[in-house]
Design an enzyme around this catalytic site. Structure first.
Site, PDB file in Angstrom:
ATOM      1  N   TRP A 241      45.614  37.493  50.701  1.00 30.93           N
ATOM      2  CA  TRP A 241      45.480  37.969  49.318  1.00 30.93           C
ATOM      3  C   TRP A 241      46.513  39.041  49.010  1.00 30.93           C
ATOM      4  CZ3 TRP A 241      43.325  34.221  47.220  1.00 30.93           C
ATOM      5  CH2 TRP A 241      42.237  33.558  47.806  1.00 30.93           C
TER       6      TRP A 241
ATOM      7  N   ASP B  54      42.507  46.159  45.517  1.00 31.16           N
ATOM      8  CA  ASP B  54      41.752  44.908  45.413  1.00 31.16           C
ATOM      9  C   ASP B  54      40.520  45.069  46.304  1.00 31.16           C
ATOM     10  OD1 ASP B  54      40.686  42.373  45.613  1.00 31.16           O
ATOM     11  OD2 ASP B  54      42.545  41.400  46.269  1.00 31.16           O
TER      12      ASP B  54
ATOM     13  N   LYS C 240      32.213  37.453  45.542  1.00 29.27           N
ATOM     14  CA  LYS C 240      31.978  37.818  46.941  1.00 29.27           C
ATOM     15  C   LYS C 240      30.726  38.686  47.064  1.00 29.27           C
ATOM     16  CE  LYS C 240      35.905  35.789  47.788  1.00 29.27           C
ATOM     17  NZ  LYS C 240      37.180  36.406  47.532  1.00 29.27           N
TER      18      LYS C 240
HETATM   19  C1  LIG Z   1      38.663  35.898  47.168  1.00 23.77           C
HETATM   20  C2  LIG Z   1      39.651  36.991  47.060  1.00 23.77           C
HETATM   21  C3  LIG Z   1      40.676  36.956  46.095  1.00 23.77           C
HETATM   22  C4  LIG Z   1      40.883  35.788  45.161  1.00 23.77           C
HETATM   23  O1  LIG Z   1      39.897  35.741  44.219  1.00 23.77           O
HETATM   24  P1  LIG Z   1      39.909  34.661  43.021  1.00 23.77           P
HETATM   25  O2  LIG Z   1      38.788  35.162  42.166  1.00 23.77           O
HETATM   26  O3  LIG Z   1      39.651  33.327  43.641  1.00 23.77           O
HETATM   27  O4  LIG Z   1      41.213  34.711  42.354  1.00 23.77           O
HETATM   28  C5  LIG Z   1      41.528  38.036  46.028  1.00 23.77           C
HETATM   29  N1  LIG Z   1      41.410  39.078  46.855  1.00 23.77           N
HETATM   30  C6  LIG Z   1      40.439  39.141  47.797  1.00 23.77           C
HETATM   31  C7  LIG Z   1      40.350  40.335  48.698  1.00 23.77           C
HETATM   32  C8  LIG Z   1      39.534  38.093  47.923  1.00 23.77           C
HETATM   33  O5  LIG Z   1      38.573  38.146  48.860  1.00 23.77           O
END
Ligand SMILES: *Cc1c(COP(=O)(O)O)cnc(C)c1O
Length: 359
Positions: free
Chosen positions: A102, A169, A193
């Site tokens: 990511w 993030d 998540k």
């Molecule tokens: C799952 C995830 C993403 C991507 O998320 P989307 O909503 O599918 O774009 C980005 N960063 C992290 C840390 C993730 O776990």
């Protein structure tokens, strides 16, 4: 039907109270006699949902009015673009730390808008640790990090003291423990998540950062943070269902509190890591001090046993344990809503598998 233990990395397990409230609201939302998915987002009943969800985020993270909280669409991945689009001009440089898939995607997207300085990377050891000794140049427009690396199972338990705006993030560990949100200028998290279903992304922005650091370029309306903030996440139709489920999950989180949530998450993670370290058949793949409490990566020392172990897991109603397609092995995601009994069943299944191989 027997209870299934849900170790999925995302979309992932949610509290039963949020599921039950959603089922009810699909039939009759807030006494309107209409389904949640057929009401106007401008109805007063639904506006109350968005404003409560927003307020709950502020309450749980103890955010003051210097911060704006919005729910957007396009996933966390859209933030990889929106952040540099809004904050990084072509001749400016942003600092990023490369800690996994990511983070690498965020780095790639930033490169479309300005210059990127990758100040540290754990690529040399397949992202199995969090880089620690690095400096962020003080002329960086901002510093971007990923607090929990969902695919590799590493987590940042402390954040570097940087002299530039801090962006993170937090898609896979937000609300899993207390942290000082006032250190951050922008936080984002895809809901699926630890907060809700897929379809919405939480973005928290310090208003002074938005006011003083915005890029000089023209930004198309939907990709500009400002209209979303000015319209309270309602510039256009928001993700009505997803925000509703987030609101109920946030109510549940607030009731438990982040201190207690962290304690529960620590207990669950220790239980599984202790078994991985004790059991002769399994090995953890991550540097011990950087082991994530949310996503626990491990392998069978004898790879030939993997399929058989996963088959046994299936028999025991343990679901979602196969590692991400890009790394293989096993991964158990222990998000907030996963009960400790599920971890206990996984641990006893690992013991049973070991015993069957020692005969
Ligand atoms: C799952 C995830 C993403 C991507 O998320 P989307 O909503 O599918 O774009 C980005 N960063 C992290 C840390 C993730 O776990």
């Amino acid at each position: 039907m027997n209870k299934v233990h849900n170790f999925s990395a995302g979309p992932a397990i949610l509290p039963q109270s949020a599921i039950d409230a959603s089922i009810e609201a699909l039939k009759n939302f807030s006494g309107t006699g209409l389904s949640l998915i057929e009401v106007s987002h401008r109805s007063k009943e639904y506006e109350a949902v968005v404003s409560e969800a927003t307020q709950l985020v502020k309450d749980i993270l103890k955010l003051n009015d210097d911060y704006a909280v919005i729910f957007l669409q396009g996933g966390a991945s859209m933030q990889f673009d929106m952040i540099p689009y809004n904050f990084l001009d072509e001749n400016e440089t942003a600092a990023y730390v490369s800690t996994g898939v990511w983070a690498k995607r965020a780095i790639k997207e930033a490169g479309f808008f300005g210059k990127v300085n990758v100040v540290a990377s754990s690529d040399d050891k397949n992202f199995s640790y969090i880089p620690k000794d690095y400096t962020v140049p003080s002329d960086s427009k901002y510093f971007h990090c990923t607090s929990n690396n969902t695919i590799y199972g590493t987590e940042m338990f402390s954040f570097p003291d940087v002299k530039v705006p801090l962006i993170c993030d937090m898609s896979s560990d937000i609300f899993s423990r207390p942290f000082d949100a006032s250190k951050f200028d922008l936080i984002y998290a895809g809901a699926q998540k630890n907060m809700g279903p897929a379809g919405t992304t939480l973005v928290i922005i310090k208003k002074s950062f938005l006011e003083t650091k915005k890029a000089k370029r023209k930004i198309p309306t939907m990709l500009d943070y400002t209209p979303h903030i000015e319209n309270g996440s309602m510039y256009n139709t928001p993700s009505v269902f997803a925000i509703f489920v987030c609101m109920h999950t946030l109510r549940w989180i607030k009731e438990i509190g982040l201190e207690k949530m962290e304690m529960l998450n620590k207990t669950k993670a220790e239980l599984l890591y202790n078994e991985i370290d004790r059991n002769t058949l399994f090995t953890g793949t991550v540097a011990k001090e950087d082991r994530s409490r949310m996503n626990i990566n491990f392998v069978l020392n004898n790879k030939d046993y993997e399929e058989e172990f996963l088959k046994l897991c299936k028999q025991k109603n343990l679901s979602g344990l196969k590692g991400h397609r890009s790394v293989g092995g096993l991964r158990a995601s222990l998000y907030n809503a996963l009960p400790i009994d599920s971890v206990q069943v996984l641990v006893s299944t690992m013991k049973e598998f070991e015993a069957s191989k020692l005969i």
